[in-house]
Design a protein around this motif. Structure first.
Motif, PDB file in Angstrom:
ATOM      1  N   LEU A 236       0.821  -1.207   0.000  1.00 54.32           N
ATOM      2  CA  LEU A 236       0.000   0.000   0.000  1.00 54.32           C
ATOM      3  C   LEU A 236       0.855   1.257   0.000  1.00 54.32           C
ATOM      4  N   PHE A 240       0.790   3.985  -2.943  1.00 50.92           N
ATOM      5  CA  PHE A 240       0.477   5.386  -2.659  1.00 50.92           C
ATOM      6  C   PHE A 240       1.524   6.315  -3.258  1.00 50.92           C
ATOM      7  N   CYS A 241       2.801   5.950  -3.160  1.00 51.43           N
ATOM      8  CA  CYS A 241       3.873   6.807  -3.677  1.00 51.43           C
ATOM      9  C   CYS A 241       3.766   6.986  -5.181  1.00 51.43           C
ATOM     10  N   VAL A 243       0.929   6.684  -6.918  1.00 49.99           N
ATOM     11  CA  VAL A 243      -0.273   7.498  -7.131  1.00 49.99           C
ATOM     12  C   VAL A 243       0.057   8.971  -6.915  1.00 49.99           C
ATOM     13  N   PHE A 244       0.813   9.250  -5.858  1.00 46.99           N
ATOM     14  CA  PHE A 244       1.212  10.627  -5.575  1.00 46.99           C
ATOM     15  C   PHE A 244       2.099  11.182  -6.689  1.00 46.99           C
TER      16      PHE A 244
END
Length: 359
Positions: A236, A240-241, A243-244
């Motif tokens: 996760l 997330f990284c 996606v960011f």
């Protein structure tokens, strides 16, 4: 004197020593080859000068470097699709705003929202490939790097009078207020991209330092197995990284398209992934994962823009820029390599031994 040496040794060992030194060197070089480099004036109601131009032009790279820092720290790899994703987001935003070939226009807020959302979705695809399917970051993002530019060209397509579809045409925005994002807000003397980059970095820094996200990213980057043992969901965190990083690319595409008041799917974000990787490395951050410093990446991005400015000033063409930047990359890799550090340490040890024998 003892306090001075103690402070110097502490500063010398700091992660920011390399990027700050590189920035100072580039500013001195620019001051030598460009008369009046540090001069700042107000022309036509806005700030004008080389320093303002460097900060303004480096805003997109700063945002990309922040996202690249998280990707490198968590996944021990790089995202080479950030420039392409910027082009995809820019194409959708300009298309929705009502390009010169469209007879309609979406509300600016909605157009920007969907453009940034598309950037996030592209980042999610990269994150799924890397974190979910455990594909090497370079290979996974190469897919988006290859396909993204084509997607941007399809979004920028135009139906000709004979019914054929022309892809990759330049879309021109028909909304005057859109210029404010990449230019100047009326009544403000500072370029808007500087404010955007500053706010972006500040918010990101506060989120990472005031929450456990900083620890999560560094732990996963150093040892994902150990992270799982203490309850950290490494999949996760890596997802997330990415996606960011996609979101950072979307913001970059927004600024770039506003700056030129159009969208050129072939050139927006072109080769910016290389500059973003270089900014992270120049900032003293390891591309092999682990600890990171956002300030270093920001300074690295500004340094690269200062390098670009100095190269243009001495007559280097845009086509030749990657050659000179490659030299910088080689120097950084050498200075950060374990073999070079071991060689320096051995030289210091030999010198200390020689002094002791002399006594």
């Amino acid at each position: 004197m003892a306090n001075f040496y103690a402070m110097w040794n502490k500063a010398r060992k700091s992660q920011l020593m390399l990027p700050i030194t590189a920035l100072i060197v580039m500013l001195i070089v620019n001051a030598i080859i460009t008369p009046g480099f540090f001069r700042i004036s107000i022309n036509n109601g806005v700030l004008y000068g080389f320093l303002i131009d460097i900060l303004n032009r480096s805003s997109e790279l700063i945002i990309l470097a922040v996202g690249m820092t998280f990707v490198a720290a968590s996944s021990r790899g790089t995202d080479i699709s950030v420039g392409t994703i910027a082009a995809v987001s820019a194409a959708l935003i300009v298309r929705l705003l009502g390009s010169s070939y469209d007879g309609y226009a979406t509300a600016p807020a909605l157009a920007i929202f969907f453009g940034l959302l598309l950037g996030v979705l592209c980042g999610a695809v990269n994150g799924f490939l890397v974190a979910g399917l455990n594909i090497q970051p370079m290979v996974a993002t190469l897919i988006m790097y290859t396909a993204g530019r084509g997607i941007a060209q399809l979004i920028s397509s135009k139906i000709l009078e004979n019914g054929e579809v022309a892809t990759g045409v330049i879309l021109y925005v028909r909304m005057e207020s859109y210029k404010y994002i990449g230019g100047f807000i009326p009544g403000c003397i500072v370029p808007t991209p500087i404010f955007i980059a500053l706010a972006f970095v500040a918010i990101t820094y506060l989120v990472t330092t005031k929450t456990a996200m900083n620890t999560y990213i560094q732990t996963v980057g150093i040892n994902p197995k150990a992270g799982r043992l203490v309850g950290i969901n490494s999949v996760l965190v890596i997802f997330f990284c990415y996606v960011f990083s996609g979101f950072c690319s979307g913001v970059t595409g927004l600024i770039a398209s506003s700056r030129i008041y159009s969208c050129d799917a072939n050139n927006i974000g072109l080769n910016m992934e290389l500059d973003a990787i270089l900014a992270v490395a120049l900032g003293g951050n390891s591309l092999g994962g682990g600890k990171f410093n956002l300030a270093g990446s920001v300074i690295g991005a500004i340094t690269i823009q200062a390098l670009t400015t100095s190269l243009y000033a001495v007559g280097v063409s845009a086509d030749q820029l990657p050659v000179y930047k490659a030299v910088v990359v080689i120097l950084i890799v050498v200075f950060q390599s374990p073999a070079f550090k071991k060689w320096i340490a051995q030289r210091k040890l030999n010198r200390a031994n020689a002094l002791n024998l002399a006594k």
